[in-house]
Design a protein around this motif. Structure first.
Motif, short mmCIF file in Angstrom:
data_model
loop_
_atom_site.label_atom_id
_atom_site.label_comp_id
_atom_site.label_asym_id
_atom_site.label_seq_id
_atom_site.Cartn_x
_atom_site.Cartn_y
_atom_site.Cartn_z
N GLY A 1 56.01 35.02 35.27
CA GLY A 1 57.46 35.68 35.52
C GLY A 1 58.24 36.07 34.32
O GLY A 1 59.50 35.81 34.16
N LEU A 2 57.79 36.84 33.60
CA LEU A 2 58.43 37.65 32.53
C LEU A 2 58.92 38.79 33.09
O LEU A 2 58.59 39.85 33.43
N VAL A 3 60.19 38.60 33.43
CA VAL A 3 60.91 39.79 34.36
C VAL A 3 61.03 41.20 33.57
O VAL A 3 60.70 42.16 34.41
N PRO A 4 61.66 41.21 32.52
CA PRO A 4 61.63 42.76 32.03
C PRO A 4 60.36 43.49 32.12
O PRO A 4 60.10 44.74 32.30
N GLU A 5 59.14 42.48 31.66
CA GLU A 5 57.76 43.18 31.70
C GLU A 5 57.14 43.54 32.95
O GLU A 5 56.57 44.30 33.18
N ILE A 6 57.62 42.77 33.95
CA ILE A 6 57.35 42.85 35.33
C ILE A 6 57.76 44.38 35.67
O ILE A 6 57.18 45.09 36.33
N GLU A 7 58.87 44.71 35.32
CA GLU A 7 59.72 45.74 35.73
C GLU A 7 58.89 46.89 34.83
O GLU A 7 58.83 48.08 35.65
N ARG A 8 58.62 46.65 33.93
CA ARG A 8 58.04 47.61 32.98
C ARG A 8 56.61 48.01 33.52
O ARG A 8 56.08 49.32 33.66
N LEU A 9 55.81 46.99 33.91
CA LEU A 9 54.56 47.37 34.57
C LEU A 9 54.58 47.92 35.64
O LEU A 9 53.76 48.96 36.01
N GLY A 10 55.47 47.50 36.47
CA GLY A 10 55.79 48.47 37.71
C GLY A 10 56.15 49.95 37.47
O GLY A 10 55.54 50.94 38.19
N LYS A 11 57.04 50.17 36.62
CA LYS A 11 57.38 51.64 36.22
C LYS A 11 56.11 52.41 35.47
O LYS A 11 55.61 53.35 35.98
N ASP A 12 55.66 51.71 34.49
CA ASP A 12 54.33 52.34 33.65
C ASP A 12 53.31 52.60 34.73
O ASP A 12 52.46 53.66 34.43
N PHE A 13 52.85 51.75 35.62
CA PHE A 13 51.56 52.11 36.32
C PHE A 13 52.23 52.25 37.95
O PHE A 13 51.02 52.20 38.85
N GLY A 14 53.46 52.62 38.18
CA GLY A 14 53.63 53.24 39.63
C GLY A 14 53.35 51.90 40.69
O GLY A 14 53.01 52.26 41.70
N GLY A 15 53.45 50.77 40.22
CA GLY A 15 53.04 49.54 41.03
C GLY A 15 51.50 49.45 41.42
O GLY A 15 51.27 48.67 42.30
N ASN A 16 50.72 50.11 40.99
CA ASN A 16 49.29 50.51 41.41
C ASN A 16 48.46 49.26 40.60
O ASN A 16 47.45 48.74 41.36
N ILE A 17 48.89 48.38 39.86
CA ILE A 17 48.04 47.37 39.37
C ILE A 17 48.62 46.09 40.07
O ILE A 17 49.73 45.85 40.29
N GLY A 18 47.47 45.24 40.50
CA GLY A 18 47.85 44.32 41.28
C GLY A 18 48.62 43.22 40.58
O GLY A 18 48.45 43.08 39.46
N LEU A 19 49.65 42.69 41.25
CA LEU A 19 50.51 41.69 40.59
C LEU A 19 50.44 40.05 41.20
O LEU A 19 50.43 40.10 42.49
N ALA A 20 50.16 39.13 40.39
CA ALA A 20 50.24 37.71 40.90
C ALA A 20 51.28 37.00 40.05
O ALA A 20 51.53 37.29 38.76
N ILE A 21 51.97 36.19 40.53
CA ILE A 21 52.85 35.52 40.19
C ILE A 21 52.54 34.09 40.18
O ILE A 21 52.28 33.56 41.25
N SER A 22 52.49 33.17 38.84
CA SER A 22 52.46 31.92 38.96
C SER A 22 53.58 31.13 39.31
O SER A 22 54.42 31.01 38.42
N LEU A 23 53.78 30.90 40.64
CA LEU A 23 55.23 30.46 40.89
C LEU A 23 55.31 29.01 40.94
O LEU A 23 56.26 28.24 40.34
N HIS A 24 54.48 28.18 41.60
CA HIS A 24 54.26 26.71 41.39
C HIS A 24 55.38 25.92 41.81
O HIS A 24 55.35 24.58 41.80
N ALA A 25 56.67 26.55 42.17
CA ALA A 25 57.80 25.70 42.71
C ALA A 25 58.69 26.60 43.18
O ALA A 25 58.93 27.95 43.00
N ALA A 26 59.46 26.06 44.24
CA ALA A 26 60.64 27.13 44.92
C ALA A 26 62.01 26.63 44.44
O ALA A 26 62.80 27.37 45.19
N ASP A 27 62.33 25.91 43.74
CA ASP A 27 63.38 25.85 43.20
C ASP A 27 63.74 25.71 41.74
O ASP A 27 62.67 25.34 41.02
N ASP A 28 64.64 26.02 40.97
CA ASP A 28 64.56 26.20 39.70
C ASP A 28 64.47 24.95 38.99
O ASP A 28 63.92 24.80 37.76
N GLU A 29 64.94 23.78 39.37
CA GLU A 29 64.93 22.59 38.91
C GLU A 29 63.30 22.14 38.63
O GLU A 29 62.75 22.04 37.36
#
Ligand code: SF4
Length: 391
Positions: free
Chosen positions: A235-263
């Protein structure tokens, strides 16, 4: 002679090879030949590049072209998952895993929506297509690759996270894992998908990751379809945005979420303190995903931490409106941690909540348990490390 270029030989694009061979007095077609030898044919020893002039082969050797990762150990699990421990030139070790698609194979879990593949988001499409067409799917292989030696993110359920970061890999070392993996396929197998889910946080090593993505998908080289390459991030937010821009969203993205609340998430993934869920969700909503593609949500179920049905309902609310598919992964037990996977009934109850809310939600069978095939486990074995558990 090749001038010592900043970019290591295996990480060079055809254009960069053009400059390098011109410096050697070569011609443009030599650059294409060298690139194809390395990436299409998997040959990194200049002596074996038989259609190059001898002087050029010698110059390439002098310029550092050669094997950058050697097999230190290879283990095969009962389910044919193969875990390769690779040794880099400086002696550091990383790991890569070959995961054959076993759709149609035996299942250890009874749920009808279970899929057999491991943390291989890109393999989903193959499995779904094979199920539709009845085609024999057994030879497709997903390779999981590493991007760092160790990892700085410190996720509590992860062997690499326990080890800490030793160093980033170069793009050449990332690509070389794929060349090595391809050379270890069994007869009849085909490398179909590559997932950046091994040791390390790929987006923490953005430059090398991005260069390796460009190389792996280059048509004159390995030629993987960008939709069959998936980058997994904590979940490195600035780099997710960069990846989206650099590859037009074409590279598959998986997020290690593992929880649904911040705590809870901050306890499991310390990076969440820097990029909490509202920021992460905003970045996912803005990711320029092509139509009909989905972001993969990886959710490791840890007994007593994030595995009850209230958590499932929270997750459902968090993801509402996002084009996602959800992989539930019962935690791989790691000997350095007291944490463990939930029992089967808890896993199925969690999944049921999400399926009832209309999500595509799969339970990922752990693959290669008998060869320590979870992220970071083989590299961790044999290394003396101080164990730090967060949360
Ligand atoms: S799960 Fe991924 S990001 Fe987290 S510590 Fe392990 S390798 Fe790093």
């Amino acid at each position: 002679m090749i001038a010592k270029a900043e970019t290591p030989p295996i990480a060079r694009t055809p254009e960069e090879w053009g400059e390098a061979v011109r410096a050697m007095g070569g011609r443009g077609f030599h650059a294409r030949q060298i690139f194809r030898w390395i990436h299409a044919r998997g040959v990194t020893e200049p002596d074996k590049m038989s259609d190059l002039p001898g002087a050029m082969r010698a110059a390439l050797t002098e310029g550092g072209l050669g094997q950058v990762v050697a097999i230190a150990e290879e283990r095969r699990a009962a389910d044919d998952t193969r875990k390769i421990l690779g040794r880099l030139r400086d002696g550091a070790t990383i790991e890569t895993v070959l995961i054959p698609n076993v759709t149609g194979g035996k299942s250890s879990l009874p749920n009808p929506v279970e899929q057999d593949a491991d943390a291989s988001a890109a393999a989903d499409d193959d499995e779904e297509a094979a199920a539709e067409t009845g085609a024999d799917p057994v030879t497709r292989v997903t390779q999981c690759i590493s991007t760092q030696v160790g990892c700085a993110m410190g996720c509590v359920f992860c062997a690499s996270g326990q080890a800490g970061l030793k160093r980033h890999l170069g793009a050449d070392e990332i690509v070389a894992q794929v060349l090595l993996g391809r050379s270890r396929l069994d007869p009849g197998e085909q490398l179909r998908n590559v997932v950046y889910m091994g040791m390390g946080e790929p987006l923490h090593n953005y430059e090398a990751t991005a260069r390796s993505l460009a190389l792996l998908t280059h048509q004159d080289g390995i030629g993987l379809s960008s939709r069959r390459v998936t980058v997994s991030t904590s979940g490195l937010v600035p780099e997710i945005e960069r990846l989206g821009k650099d590859f037009g969203g074409n590279i598959g993205l998986a997020i290690s979420l593992h929880a649904a609340d911040d705590e809870t998430r901050s306890r499991l993934l310390p990076i969440n303190k820097k990029y909490p869920l509202p920021k992460l969700m905003a970045a996912l909503r803005a990711y320029p995903l092509p139509s009909r593609r989905r972001i993969t949500i990886e959710y490791t179920l840890v007994s007593g931490r994030n595995d009850n049905v209230d958590e499932a309902r929270k997750l459902s609310r968090l993801l509402r409106g996002l084009p996602v598919k959800i992989n539930l992964i019962p935690m791989n037990p790691i000997s350095e941690s007291a944490l463990g996977p939930p029992d089967l009934s808890s896993v199925l109850a969690f999944q049921q909540v999400l399926c009832d809310d209309g999500y595509s939600c799969f339970i990922r069978r752990r693959r290669g348990d008998d060869v320590s095939a979870a992220c970071g486990q083989l590299a961790l074995a044999g290394a003396k490390r101080k164990i730090r558990l967060v949360g």
